[in-house]
Design a protein around this motif. Structure first.
Motif, PDB file in Angstrom:
ATOM      1  N   ALA A 183      30.277  14.218  -7.714  1.00 45.55           N
ATOM      2  CA  ALA A 183      29.306  13.138  -7.882  1.00 45.55           C
ATOM      3  C   ALA A 183      27.974  13.472  -7.213  1.00 45.55           C
ATOM      4  O   ALA A 183      26.888  13.199  -7.757  1.00 45.55           O
ATOM      5  N   LEU A 184      28.046  14.095  -6.024  1.00 43.71           N
ATOM      6  CA  LEU A 184      26.814  14.402  -5.303  1.00 43.71           C
ATOM      7  C   LEU A 184      26.033  15.542  -5.939  1.00 43.71           C
ATOM      8  O   LEU A 184      24.820  15.660  -5.719  1.00 43.71           O
ATOM      9  N   THR A 188      22.143  15.038  -6.462  1.00 44.34           N
ATOM     10  CA  THR A 188      21.183  16.004  -5.924  1.00 44.34           C
ATOM     11  C   THR A 188      20.243  16.515  -7.001  1.00 44.34           C
ATOM     12  O   THR A 188      19.027  16.649  -6.790  1.00 44.34           O
ATOM     13  N   VAL A 189      20.782  16.803  -8.185  1.00 44.90           N
ATOM     14  CA  VAL A 189      19.946  17.262  -9.289  1.00 44.90           C
ATOM     15  C   VAL A 189      18.944  16.185  -9.681  1.00 44.90           C
ATOM     16  O   VAL A 189      17.747  16.451  -9.892  1.00 44.90           O
ATOM     17  N   LEU A 190      19.428  14.932  -9.769  1.00 47.70           N
ATOM     18  CA  LEU A 190      18.545  13.837 -10.147  1.00 47.70           C
ATOM     19  C   LEU A 190      17.432  13.649  -9.135  1.00 47.70           C
ATOM     20  O   LEU A 190      16.248  13.482  -9.496  1.00 47.70           O
ATOM     21  N   LEU A 202      17.363  16.636   0.622  1.00 45.29           N
ATOM     22  CA  LEU A 202      18.292  17.126   1.633  1.00 45.29           C
ATOM     23  C   LEU A 202      19.419  16.132   1.927  1.00 45.29           C
ATOM     24  O   LEU A 202      20.495  16.522   2.390  1.00 45.29           O
ATOM     25  N   VAL A 203      19.182  14.839   1.653  1.00 43.89           N
ATOM     26  CA  VAL A 203      20.213  13.835   1.954  1.00 43.89           C
ATOM     27  C   VAL A 203      21.453  14.019   1.069  1.00 43.89           C
ATOM     28  O   VAL A 203      22.568  14.207   1.569  1.00 43.89           O
ATOM     29  N   PRO A 204      21.317  13.963  -0.274  1.00 43.09           N
ATOM     30  CA  PRO A 204      22.516  14.193  -1.091  1.00 43.09           C
ATOM     31  C   PRO A 204      23.032  15.622  -0.982  1.00 43.09           C
ATOM     32  O   PRO A 204      24.247  15.861  -1.103  1.00 43.09           O
ATOM     33  N   GLY A 207      25.251  15.735   1.982  1.00 42.67           N
ATOM     34  CA  GLY A 207      26.533  15.109   1.652  1.00 42.67           C
ATOM     35  C   GLY A 207      27.402  16.006   0.786  1.00 42.67           C
ATOM     36  O   GLY A 207      28.630  16.053   0.935  1.00 42.67           O
ATOM     37  N   LEU A 208      26.747  16.732  -0.139  1.00 42.90           N
ATOM     38  CA  LEU A 208      27.474  17.668  -0.992  1.00 42.90           C
ATOM     39  C   LEU A 208      28.149  18.750  -0.163  1.00 42.90           C
ATOM     40  O   LEU A 208      29.332  19.075  -0.366  1.00 42.90           O
ATOM     41  N   VAL A 209      27.420  19.292   0.801  1.00 41.69           N
ATOM     42  CA  VAL A 209      27.992  20.331   1.663  1.00 41.69           C
ATOM     43  C   VAL A 209      29.155  19.775   2.484  1.00 41.69           C
ATOM     44  O   VAL A 209      30.198  20.427   2.659  1.00 41.69           O
TER      45      VAL A 209
END
Length: 573
Positions: A183-184, A188-190, A202-204, A207-209
């Motif tokens: 989902a992240l 992140t792409v958006l 950097l926020v999403p 979270g992805l990492v």
């Protein structure tokens, strides 16, 4: 002019830093997507269902029938429970009524309310020929159950556990982490495309990492963390415990901390020529409470060994009729003393072999037979060939010296048509030292050694795996249970180990071993033998009564021998 052109060119060119960042971010996300995509279709770890083993095999002596009841593995609930009843040569025709009853306690009153009520029944009609007879019953929930088996004279109850497929906390973390990472990635792409401020991305991305870190850690740990305690194996099964075995926080019984049990033997008759209705009760030694934690061991809840006055061995499997209560009919063909021993396993108590302090004394009766029955007692000491039920059995021994491992090999017939019985190819019963001329029942009652050894390389619960062990030393992988006198008159306990004779024997036996939770071969398979090897060390010199048991053509063969064990300076006659 040049200044104006320079200013115009600088104004039309997009900022170098934002353009480079977005381009690099797109490349990084493409790499992440290519790395994460395969993980979504991968199973992050093996199923963590410690209760989902193979089929359950339970031998039952119901009336005069020696049966093997097989409860096939349940793959989902509600669903069917397939039950096979295997009969042997000499089994009388008749009807058996089967029923399934949920048991166990729960914190939920609604879950526990149906405990003790019969959910489904089925009828099996046995013919006079040995074979397999099947029935299907419905089970409605995971948890502890009982299978009732009735011949209209006596009802046996067999406890079993219906497992539930559960997910370990590590697997749950892996699934949640991969789902969150997926989902992240989109978020992140958006954000990277729509938002002009770079640091918002950097926020999403962070979270992805984090999600990927959790997911990968969970996937790695899921196959390495220990399984939860086995419900009905290591801990007492409850409805809630089977539903969520990872929630169990109590003490496990796998440390074999439970105390020994006490065996009491009751008989309704002691007249020769009649049938005694034996009633055995097992109680917890320190508390006196019924020992209702007996588990299936070597294909039965309880193994009863009875040695008659002429040396006839009966290996019976009493049926469970109540908490710690087992019953079985026993024919008393002749007068004299009958020695009795029981072998079983308690949950958290290990394997125990208890010898009755009294045995059974049969007084003369109208139907009593002569003292020496043909084939009961071996005519002389030594190995050699015996014929039982039309099958020639030849026993050879490498040596019969006290304190030295002896390899005993029995050739049963001449073809590889042996069937597994009680999860094993062969059983070796050893009792001694005894007087070769005294009545067998009286002599074996006080014998120092009672031993029950197997020719297989693994116990039936599949905790030992011998598959792929070619080339292994022949001194590995064998199981034996024995007892010798102790100060207690009710119980004799000790243990010794013996091993298969060669790596080739172990390879031939590997088909009987449970691997990765699969079911072991049952009596419908007849492709083993004809040689069965045992390794046993006789503790002292003297004469030993030995019985070898195996199954062939749906007939259980019991072959008696009288062996003379010498000292190191003596010679075997």
């Amino acid at each position: 002019m040049n200044d104006t052109a320079a200013r115009t060119t600088g104004h039309d060119r997009p900022p170098h830093t934002a353009h480079t960042f977005r381009r690099r971010l797109g490349a990084v996300l493409a790499v992440l997507l290519s790395a994460v995509a395969p993980l979504f279709v991968m199973n992050p770890g093996a199923e963590a269902d410690s209760t989902a083993g193979g089929d359950v095999h339970v031998a039952q002596t119901l009336g005069d029938r020696e049966l093997t009841v097989i409860l096939r593995r349940v793959t989902g609930v509600p669903g069917p429970l397939h039950v096979d009843v295997i009969t042997h040569a000499g089994t009388a025709a008749g009807r058996l009524t089967l029923g399934v009853i949920p048991t166990g306690v729960s914190a939920s009153a609604s879950a526990a309310s149906v405990s003790g009520t019969t959910v489904d029944t089925a009828v099996i009609t046995l013919s006079g020929r040995p074979g397999t007879f099947s029935a299907v019953l419905d089970v409605t929930r995971p948890g502890p159950w009982e299978l009732s088996l009735s011949d209209e004279q006596r009802t046996a109850t067999i406890p079993f556990v219906v497992p539930k497929q559960t997910t370990s906390p590590a697997e749950t973390a892996a699934y949640v982490g991969f789902g969150g990472a997926g989902a992240l990635v989109l978020v992140t792409v958006l954000v990277a495309v729509r938002v002009r401020r770079v640091w918002w991305t950097l926020v999403p991305a962070g979270g992805l990492v984090a999600c990927l870190t959790v997911a990968v850690t969970g996937a790695l740990l899921s196959s390495r963390l220990p399984l939860p305690p086995s419900q009905g194996g290591q801990v007492d099964a409850t409805i809630d415990g089977v539903g969520d075995p990872y929630a169990y926080v109590g003490q496990q019984t796998g440390d074999y901390s439970r105390p020994p049990a006490t065996l009491l033997l009751w008989s309704s008759t002691d007249r020769a020529g009649e049938v005694a209705e034996l009633r055995l009760t097992l109680s917890d030694a320190p508390t006196g409470l019924p020992a209702d934690d007996v588990v299936v061991h070597d294909g039965a809840l309880l193994h009863l060994l009875v040695i008659g006055p002429s040396g006839q061995l009966r290996h019976l499997h009493p049926v469970r009729t109540g908490a710690g209560v087992f019953e079985v009919p026993l024919s008393l063909p002749e007068e004299g003393h009958y020695a009795v021993s029981a072998e079983f396993a308690r949950r958290g108590g290990g394997v125990q072999q208890l010898r009755s302090a009294t045995g059974i004394d049969a007084v003369p009766g109208s139907g009593a037979a002569a003292r020496a029955t043909s084939g009961d007692a071996p005519p002389q000491a030594g190995t050699g060939t015996r014929t039982v039920a039309g099958v020639d059995v030849r026993l050879t021994a490498s040596s019969l010296v006290a304190g030295k491992a002896a390899v005993l090999t029995a050739r049963v017939g001449e073809t590889a048509t042996l069937q597994p019985w009680l999860g094993m190819l062969g059983h070796l019963i050893v009792v001694g030292p005894v007087s070769p001329t005294a009545a067998a029942g009286t002599a074996t009652q006080g014998a120092q050694v009672w031993a029950h050894s197997h020719s297989m390389g693994a116990v039936p619960d599949g905790t030992h795996d011998v598959s792929g062990m070619e080339g292994m030393s022949h001194m590995e992988g064998m199981e034996a249970h024995s007892s010798s006198p102790s100060p207690s008159p009710d119980m004799d306990m000790d243990s010794s180990a013996s091993f298969p004779s060669s790596s080739s024997d172990m390879h031939s036996m590997s088909g009987l071993t449970s691997v990765n939770g699969d079911s072991t071969a049952d009596e419908t398979v007849a492709a083993y033998g004809p040689d069965i090897s045992f390794v046993y060390t006789f503790a002292a010199t003297g004469y030993y009564r030995v019985w070898i048991q195996a199954e062939r053509d749906n007939t259980i063969l019991t072959v008696p021998y009288l062996l003379h064990v010498t000292g190191t300076s003596e010679k075997t006659p």
